[in-house]
Design a protein around this motif. Structure first.
Motif, short mmCIF file in Angstrom:
data_model
loop_
_atom_site.label_atom_id
_atom_site.label_comp_id
_atom_site.label_asym_id
_atom_site.label_seq_id
_atom_site.Cartn_x
_atom_site.Cartn_y
_atom_site.Cartn_z
N ALA A 74 -5.52 4.11 -13.77
CA ALA A 74 -4.02 4.82 -14.45
C ALA A 74 -4.57 6.07 -14.86
CB ALA A 74 -3.76 3.86 -15.40
N ARG A 75 -5.77 6.25 -15.45
CA ARG A 75 -6.05 7.38 -15.90
C ARG A 75 -6.04 8.52 -14.84
NH1 ARG A 75 -9.37 4.33 -19.15
NH2 ARG A 75 -11.09 4.61 -18.06
N LYS A 76 -6.25 8.42 -13.64
CA LYS A 76 -6.36 9.21 -12.37
C LYS A 76 -4.95 9.25 -11.83
CE LYS A 76 -11.09 7.97 -11.56
NZ LYS A 76 -11.81 6.98 -10.65
N LEU A 77 -4.02 8.69 -12.21
CA LEU A 77 -2.74 8.68 -11.57
C LEU A 77 -1.69 9.77 -12.06
CD1 LEU A 77 -2.08 4.82 -10.82
CD2 LEU A 77 -2.59 6.73 -9.01
N PRO A 78 -0.84 10.13 -11.38
CA PRO A 78 -0.03 11.20 -12.11
C PRO A 78 0.94 10.39 -13.07
CG PRO A 78 0.90 10.63 -9.88
CD PRO A 78 -0.45 9.96 -10.09
N ILE A 79 1.52 11.27 -13.93
CA ILE A 79 2.56 10.74 -14.94
C ILE A 79 3.82 10.56 -14.02
CG2 ILE A 79 4.03 11.46 -16.81
CD1 ILE A 79 1.50 13.15 -17.76
N ASN A 115 0.82 -1.34 0.05
CA ASN A 115 0.18 -0.19 -0.07
C ASN A 115 0.97 1.34 -0.12
OD1 ASN A 115 0.93 -0.46 2.53
ND2 ASN A 115 -1.05 -0.35 3.64
N ASN A 116 1.86 1.16 -0.51
CA ASN A 116 2.91 2.17 -0.16
C ASN A 116 2.98 3.09 -1.60
OD1 ASN A 116 4.15 1.72 2.14
ND2 ASN A 116 5.46 0.25 1.26
N TRP A 117 2.42 2.67 -2.79
CA TRP A 117 2.41 3.39 -4.00
C TRP A 117 1.32 2.86 -5.02
CZ3 TRP A 117 5.50 2.74 -8.86
CH2 TRP A 117 5.51 3.96 -9.81
N PHE A 118 0.47 3.65 -5.42
CA PHE A 118 -0.61 3.05 -6.29
C PHE A 118 -0.11 3.01 -7.83
CE2 PHE A 118 -3.40 4.41 -2.92
CZ PHE A 118 -4.46 3.72 -2.95
N GLY A 119 0.96 3.69 -8.00
CA GLY A 119 1.70 3.55 -9.34
C GLY A 119 1.61 5.03 -10.03
N SER A 120 1.63 4.91 -11.53
CA SER A 120 1.72 6.06 -12.22
C SER A 120 0.72 5.93 -13.38
CB SER A 120 2.87 6.34 -12.69
OG SER A 120 3.26 5.43 -13.65
N LEU A 163 -8.32 -5.40 -16.63
CA LEU A 163 -7.49 -4.52 -17.19
C LEU A 163 -8.38 -3.22 -17.26
CD1 LEU A 163 -5.18 -3.64 -18.49
CD2 LEU A 163 -6.11 -4.51 -20.60
N ALA A 164 -9.78 -3.43 -17.34
CA ALA A 164 -10.66 -2.10 -17.28
C ALA A 164 -10.35 -1.44 -16.04
CB ALA A 164 -12.02 -2.50 -17.63
N ASP A 165 -10.45 -2.10 -14.92
CA ASP A 165 -10.34 -1.45 -13.52
C ASP A 165 -8.72 -0.91 -13.78
OD1 ASP A 165 -12.56 -2.67 -12.45
OD2 ASP A 165 -11.69 -4.60 -11.89
N ILE A 166 -7.86 -1.48 -13.99
CA ILE A 166 -6.37 -1.06 -14.04
C ILE A 166 -6.40 0.27 -14.79
CG2 ILE A 166 -4.21 -1.44 -14.63
CD1 ILE A 166 -4.64 -4.25 -13.76
N GLU A 167 -7.18 0.37 -16.06
CA GLU A 167 -7.08 1.51 -16.75
C GLU A 167 -7.58 2.51 -16.44
OE1 GLU A 167 -6.60 -0.70 -21.33
OE2 GLU A 167 -8.56 -0.71 -20.56
N ARG A 168 -8.83 2.36 -15.70
CA ARG A 168 -9.39 3.57 -14.87
C ARG A 168 -8.48 4.31 -13.93
NH1 ARG A 168 -13.89 0.25 -15.89
NH2 ARG A 168 -13.86 -0.68 -14.00
#
Length: 186
Positions: free
Chosen positions: A167-172, A137-142, A160-165
């Motif tokens: 991803a769109r909200k995470l920072p670059i 739980n240290n990092w959601f990703g980018s 993958l649809a959950d992951i893509e959703r």
């Protein structure tokens, strides 16, 4: 047939409960809840990818126990991407594949699975996502690399649809341009 992703299940690992703040009374309670959650979404004809750290602790050194846990996993296909806590016995279970890093075709996209977050990977410039675990739980990703670990997905596998959703909200990733600068030759 759907493809499901999860990571860092740590079946049998008592110490992961306080380490990651998991809401379980014991490892056996956690194991039961994780398996029950998998069965809520993963259908018998589906594919399940464990992106590392399937099991850990003393129980993970007992092949009979590992086979019992493995036998409860849903899905027609079960794959392991090896994590730092996946010992030889876990890797010897009857997975459909065992790999350190792999590319998975899902919904017309070829994404990269590795237990560890990476800065770049095959197809990254063309929109391929990297799906990882390891960081709990240290990092959601980018924007292009997403943590599939149970600790950040309410102890559920995801599509993958959950992951893509997410991803769109995470920072670059702030290091993306350090490694993926466009060149005139492209």
């Amino acid at each position: 047939m759907a493809i499901w992703y999860t990571a860092d299940t740590h079946f049998g690992h008592e110490n992961i409960i306080p380490f990651s703040g998991r809401p379980f009374r014991s490892a056996s309670h956690m194991d039961s809840a994780l398996i029950e959650n998998m069965w809520k979404v993963v259908k018998p004809e589906d594919t399940l990818w464990i992106v590392g750290d399937f099991a850990f602790g003393p129980a993970a050194k007992d092949m009979n126990w590992l086979e019992m846990i493995f036998g409860q996993l849903p899905g027609a296909e079960k794959h392991l991407v090896v994590g730092n806590h996946d010992g030889e016995l876990s890797q010897l279970l009857p997975w459909d594949s065992v790999s350190q890093l792999t590319e998975v075709e899902d919904n017309g996209k070829c994404n990269v699975l590795c237990h560890y977050p990476m800065i770049t990977w095959s197809g990254a410039r063309k929109g391929a996502l990297q799906i990882f675990g390891h960081v709990h739980n240290n990092w959601f990703g980018s924007r292009n690399a997403v943590n599939a670990g149970v600790d950040v997905w309410d102890y559920m596998p995801v599509t993958l649809a959950d992951i893509e959703r997410r991803a769109r909200k995470l920072p670059i990733n702030k290091h993306w341009t350090d490694v993926e600068q466009r060149t005139a030759a492209e």
